[in-house]
Write a protein that holds these residues in place. Sequence first.
Motif, PDB file in Angstrom:
ATOM      1  N   ARG A   1       6.641  -4.333  -0.205  1.00  0.00           N
ATOM      2  CA  ARG A   1       5.437  -3.654  -0.712  1.00  0.00           C
ATOM      3  C   ARG A   1       5.529  -2.142  -0.530  1.00  0.00           C
ATOM      4  NH1 ARG A   1       1.885  -7.297  -2.407  1.00  0.00           N
ATOM      5  NH2 ARG A   1       0.519  -5.573  -3.022  1.00  0.00           N
TER       6      ARG A   1
ATOM      7  N   GLU B   1      -2.462  -1.028   0.804  1.00  0.00           N
ATOM      8  CA  GLU B   1      -1.093  -1.547   0.839  1.00  0.00           C
ATOM      9  C   GLU B   1      -0.545  -1.541   2.262  1.00  0.00           C
ATOM     10  OE1 GLU B   1       0.824  -2.947  -1.416  1.00  0.00           O
ATOM     11  OE2 GLU B   1      -0.761  -2.831  -2.910  1.00  0.00           O
TER      12      GLU B   1
ATOM     13  N   THR C   1     -11.069  -5.304  -0.286  1.00  0.00           N
ATOM     14  CA  THR C   1     -10.343  -5.149  -1.554  1.00  0.00           C
ATOM     15  C   THR C   1     -11.263  -5.375  -2.751  1.00  0.00           C
ATOM     16  OG1 THR C   1      -8.302  -5.922  -0.485  1.00  0.00           O
ATOM     17  CG2 THR C   1      -8.376  -5.974  -2.896  1.00  0.00           C
TER      18      THR C   1
ATOM     19  N   ILE D   1      -1.947  -4.516   4.078  1.00  0.00           N
ATOM     20  CA  ILE D   1      -1.334  -5.776   3.647  1.00  0.00           C
ATOM     21  C   ILE D   1       0.082  -5.911   4.199  1.00  0.00           C
ATOM     22  CG2 ILE D   1      -0.601  -7.109   1.625  1.00  0.00           C
ATOM     23  CD1 ILE D   1      -2.879  -5.813   0.074  1.00  0.00           C
TER      24      ILE D   1
ATOM     25  N   ASP E   1       3.309  -3.824  -8.016  1.00  0.00           N
ATOM     26  CA  ASP E   1       2.305  -4.646  -7.332  1.00  0.00           C
ATOM     27  C   ASP E   1       2.448  -6.116  -7.709  1.00  0.00           C
ATOM     28  OD1 ASP E   1       0.147  -4.879  -5.566  1.00  0.00           O
ATOM     29  OD2 ASP E   1      -0.819  -3.120  -6.415  1.00  0.00           O
TER      30      ASP E   1
ATOM     31  N   ASN F   1      -5.824   3.106  -2.308  1.00  0.00           N
ATOM     32  CA  ASN F   1      -4.886   2.049  -2.684  1.00  0.00           C
ATOM     33  C   ASN F   1      -3.695   2.031  -1.739  1.00  0.00           C
ATOM     34  OD1 ASN F   1      -3.576   0.025  -4.113  1.00  0.00           O
ATOM     35  ND2 ASN F   1      -2.850   1.380  -5.734  1.00  0.00           N
TER      36      ASN F   1
ATOM     37  N   THR G   1      -1.535 -11.970  -3.107  1.00  0.00           N
ATOM     38  CA  THR G   1      -0.804 -11.822  -1.847  1.00  0.00           C
ATOM     39  C   THR G   1      -1.676 -12.194  -0.660  1.00  0.00           C
ATOM     40  OG1 THR G   1       0.587 -10.065  -2.777  1.00  0.00           O
ATOM     41  CG2 THR G   1       0.443 -10.190  -0.378  1.00  0.00           C
TER      42      THR G   1
ATOM     43  N   LYS H   1      -3.073  -7.990  -5.590  1.00  0.00           N
ATOM     44  CA  LYS H   1      -3.312  -7.906  -4.146  1.00  0.00           C
ATOM     45  C   LYS H   1      -3.994  -9.175  -3.633  1.00  0.00           C
ATOM     46  CE  LYS H   1      -3.717  -2.868  -3.623  1.00  0.00           C
ATOM     47  NZ  LYS H   1      -2.832  -2.562  -4.755  1.00  0.00           N
TER      48      LYS H   1
END
Length: 360
Positions: free
Chosen positions: A208, A177, A131, A180, A249, A173, A109, A106
């Motif tokens: 994702r 996501e 995060t 993001i 991921d 989680n 990214t 993560k």
Amino acid sequence: MPSKVTPTNLSPVVSIMAWLLMVISALAVFTRVGIKYVISRQLSLDDGLILVSLLFCILQSVCVANEASNGFGMQRSLIPDSHLEPLLKSNYAADMLYICSITFAKLSTLAFITFLMQRTRKIEWGIIGITVIWAITAEFAVAFQCHLPQPWDWLEGRCFDRNAWWNYFDISNLFLELIIIIFPSLLMLQTQMHWKKKVIVLTCFLTRLAVIISIVIGLVYRDRVSTEADPTLAPWSVAVCMQITQCADIVVACVPQLKPFLKGLESSGLRLYKLQGENSIRAGYYQSHGSRGKSVGQELSGLRGVSNQTTVTAHSPGWQDQWNDGQSHTSQSHIIRETREWVVEEEPVRTDDSLASSTS
């Protein structure tokens, strides 16, 4: 231990999936890093983070394979007592390494997004901070899930509700996501570019969703496991789902390095190379050593009360044109226009230790 797959022995399935998904993750990362190095002859922060994620993934997969070889995925009555402690310790280590692996994927990214989106740095760093805090608290929770001196013994030891905690972890989680995905997608939707290019870029961010789907499937299987009696056989499906989530991921973190995505970013006006005099983490991204091309850019800041910024770039042919396959529609043929007033200060390139400046 028996190697044949039966209704009471699914440990070979767990082991095979762990190795297979580890190989897929490694291929994705090495392909990404290899392409990046061929283009720019250097790696950046996001590449380092994804390599760390892969390292944790490899270690985690080894732990999962080891716990499977000691009976994880088998009926409890078929596992010798001598295999229980290695099984539990391997499971304990695998859970902690899993959190590390997906966290660094993560962060890779987010580092790439931070490089691209130069106008919302506070939001990006806020997401990165959330995060990191989320990962640290999760590591502490797993580390002390059961009473000392055997925090790994969730069969006989006194532990908190592990199913409830992992449900919380997976749901949080999932929300990370979504953040993001949504954050860069909203920026791209506001960018003036051809809709085909926009679809390509958005599709790369939307990959994702594969991580979200695997998380949801894992939540479903975990809910079923909570009603099962056998503590070593029933969780095999949850373990496989965790391996799929980890692999997804890592793989989707490599997708933005694909050629169509990079071409879409160029056409959107986001720069993929260094501005003169820039020393931030964005500097030098895809900057080719020894390239004959040269890129010079200036950032234009809006008047008071205007939060947007526009990047104007002057470009002479270089390595970046290789992405365009000889087509006439390069990144410089796409112009973003806004009806807005700007104050522009232009500084030509310093030559012969003298600087000529003009203000317009």
